[in-house]
Write a protein that holds these residues in place. Structure first.
Motif, PDB file in Angstrom:
ATOM      1  N   ALA A   1     -10.032  -3.543   3.595  1.00  0.00           N
ATOM      2  CA  ALA A   1      -8.608  -3.209   3.738  1.00  0.00           C
ATOM      3  C   ALA A   1      -8.245  -2.754   5.148  1.00  0.00           C
ATOM      4  O   ALA A   1      -7.113  -2.353   5.393  1.00  0.00           O
ATOM      5  CB  ALA A   1      -8.250  -2.121   2.730  1.00  0.00           C
ATOM      6  N   ARG A   2      -9.176  -2.819   6.061  1.00  0.00           N
ATOM      7  CA  ARG A   2      -8.905  -2.365   7.431  1.00  0.00           C
ATOM      8  C   ARG A   2      -8.000  -3.342   8.173  1.00  0.00           C
ATOM      9  O   ARG A   2      -7.901  -4.497   7.835  1.00  0.00           O
ATOM     10  CB  ARG A   2     -10.219  -2.166   8.183  1.00  0.00           C
ATOM     11  CG  ARG A   2     -10.970  -0.989   7.620  1.00  0.00           C
ATOM     12  CD  ARG A   2     -12.239  -0.700   8.353  1.00  0.00           C
ATOM     13  NE  ARG A   2     -12.939   0.376   7.638  1.00  0.00           N
ATOM     14  CZ  ARG A   2     -14.215   0.625   7.769  1.00  0.00           C
ATOM     15  NH1 ARG A   2     -14.960  -0.075   8.605  1.00  0.00           N
ATOM     16  NH2 ARG A   2     -14.763   1.611   7.076  1.00  0.00           N
ATOM     17  N   ARG A   3      -7.355  -2.814   9.180  1.00  0.00           N
ATOM     18  CA  ARG A   3      -6.447  -3.568  10.042  1.00  0.00           C
ATOM     19  C   ARG A   3      -5.162  -3.956   9.321  1.00  0.00           C
ATOM     20  O   ARG A   3      -4.464  -4.879   9.739  1.00  0.00           O
ATOM     21  CB  ARG A   3      -7.125  -4.797  10.626  1.00  0.00           C
ATOM     22  CG  ARG A   3      -8.296  -4.470  11.520  1.00  0.00           C
ATOM     23  CD  ARG A   3      -7.991  -4.999  12.888  1.00  0.00           C
ATOM     24  NE  ARG A   3      -8.969  -4.609  13.865  1.00  0.00           N
ATOM     25  CZ  ARG A   3      -8.659  -3.893  14.944  1.00  0.00           C
ATOM     26  NH1 ARG A   3      -7.449  -3.473  15.131  1.00  0.00           N
ATOM     27  NH2 ARG A   3      -9.574  -3.610  15.831  1.00  0.00           N
ATOM     28  N   GLY A   4      -4.856  -3.221   8.257  1.00  0.00           N
ATOM     29  CA  GLY A   4      -3.633  -3.496   7.520  1.00  0.00           C
ATOM     30  C   GLY A   4      -2.664  -2.331   7.525  1.00  0.00           C
ATOM     31  O   GLY A   4      -1.698  -2.327   6.769  1.00  0.00           O
TER      32      GLY A   4
ATOM     33  N   GLU B   1      -3.582   3.429  -1.922  1.00  0.00           N
ATOM     34  CA  GLU B   1      -3.778   2.503  -3.025  1.00  0.00           C
ATOM     35  C   GLU B   1      -2.881   1.287  -2.893  1.00  0.00           C
ATOM     36  O   GLU B   1      -1.826   1.334  -2.270  1.00  0.00           O
ATOM     37  CB  GLU B   1      -3.550   3.187  -4.372  1.00  0.00           C
ATOM     38  CG  GLU B   1      -2.146   3.640  -4.633  1.00  0.00           C
ATOM     39  CD  GLU B   1      -1.994   4.353  -5.970  1.00  0.00           C
ATOM     40  OE1 GLU B   1      -2.930   4.367  -6.781  1.00  0.00           O
ATOM     41  OE2 GLU B   1      -0.908   4.899  -6.192  1.00  0.00           O
ATOM     42  N   ALA B   2      -3.364   0.216  -3.480  1.00  0.00           N
ATOM     43  CA  ALA B   2      -2.584  -1.015  -3.616  1.00  0.00           C
ATOM     44  C   ALA B   2      -2.750  -1.432  -5.071  1.00  0.00           C
ATOM     45  O   ALA B   2      -3.874  -1.662  -5.527  1.00  0.00           O
ATOM     46  CB  ALA B   2      -3.093  -2.091  -2.680  1.00  0.00           C
ATOM     47  N   GLY B   3      -1.653  -1.475  -5.797  1.00  0.00           N
ATOM     48  CA  GLY B   3      -1.751  -1.720  -7.228  1.00  0.00           C
ATOM     49  C   GLY B   3      -2.500  -0.579  -7.874  1.00  0.00           C
ATOM     50  O   GLY B   3      -2.174   0.592  -7.661  1.00  0.00           O
TER      51      GLY B   3
ATOM     52  N   MET C   1       0.844  -1.185   0.000  1.00  0.00           N
ATOM     53  CA  MET C   1       0.000   0.000   0.000  1.00  0.00           C
ATOM     54  C   MET C   1       0.880   1.236   0.000  1.00  0.00           C
ATOM     55  O   MET C   1       1.932   1.253   0.633  1.00  0.00           O
ATOM     56  CB  MET C   1      -0.892   0.034   1.236  1.00  0.00           C
ATOM     57  CG  MET C   1      -2.018  -0.958   1.208  1.00  0.00           C
ATOM     58  SD  MET C   1      -3.182  -0.767   2.592  1.00  0.00           S
ATOM     59  CE  MET C   1      -2.150  -1.175   3.971  1.00  0.00           C
ATOM     60  N   LYS C   2       0.414   2.259  -0.704  1.00  0.00           N
ATOM     61  CA  LYS C   2       1.115   3.529  -0.695  1.00  0.00           C
ATOM     62  C   LYS C   2       0.088   4.649  -0.687  1.00  0.00           C
ATOM     63  O   LYS C   2      -1.077   4.450  -1.008  1.00  0.00           O
ATOM     64  CB  LYS C   2       2.065   3.646  -1.878  1.00  0.00           C
ATOM     65  CG  LYS C   2       1.388   3.781  -3.215  1.00  0.00           C
ATOM     66  CD  LYS C   2       2.414   3.999  -4.321  1.00  0.00           C
ATOM     67  CE  LYS C   2       1.700   4.315  -5.628  1.00  0.00           C
ATOM     68  NZ  LYS C   2       2.606   4.718  -6.679  1.00  0.00           N
TER      69      LYS C   2
END
Length: 147
Positions: A88-91, A53-55, A1-2
């Motif tokens: 996507a939570r808790r990541g 975002e991821a990818g 993730m960025k």
């Protein structure tokens, strides 16, 4: 993730996240209104909008509004919106967005950042406190509806 600053090219992917955020705060679903609100803020450069975002998939966002602190006689940011997709939570996404917001505030010469959250949002409150935010125990917040 960025994390990165959002652009108008992100609008179609960002609008459903913004609509989900509004629904979290008990607003009726309205994807068109969500899209138009974001488009207007972005087109007028009225907010700092950071995406997670991821990818090629947007997973969350943070929206900051410029304001001022008269007492400090300096500009500040109001962190008004923070949302990470439930899947996507808790990541670490919310932490990444908060850190990106702090970095942007520093880059733009802000003296402070303010935020409010629901009294029942204990998970978010714990995250804010872990990341160095302090609960204001001096001032009360009031609102007045105008419509």
């Amino acid at each position: 993730m960025k994390t990165r600053l959002a652009t108008l090219a992100d609008l179609d992917a960002l609008a459903p996240l913004f609509d989900a955020y509004r629904q979290f705060y008990e607003q009726a679903p309205d994807l068109d209104s969500a899209r138009e609100f974001l488009r207007a803020r972005m087109a007028a450069a009225e907010s700092g909008l950071i995406v997670l975002e991821a990818g090629n998939e947007l997973l969350g966002f943070c929206q900051l509004y410029p304001s001022f602190c008269s007492v400090l006689a300096r500009p500040i940011f109001v962190l008004y919106d923070l949302f990470v997709s439930p899947s996507a939570r808790r990541g670490g996404g919310a932490s990444a967005l908060l850190q990106a917001a702090v970095d942007l505030a520093r880059q733009r010469g802000k003296a402070r950042m303010d935020l409010t959250t629901a009294r029942t949002n204990h998970q978010a409150q714990a995250l804010y406190e872990r990341m160095g935010w302090r609960l204001d125990e001096v001032f009360l917040a009031y609102q007045r509806e105008l419509s």
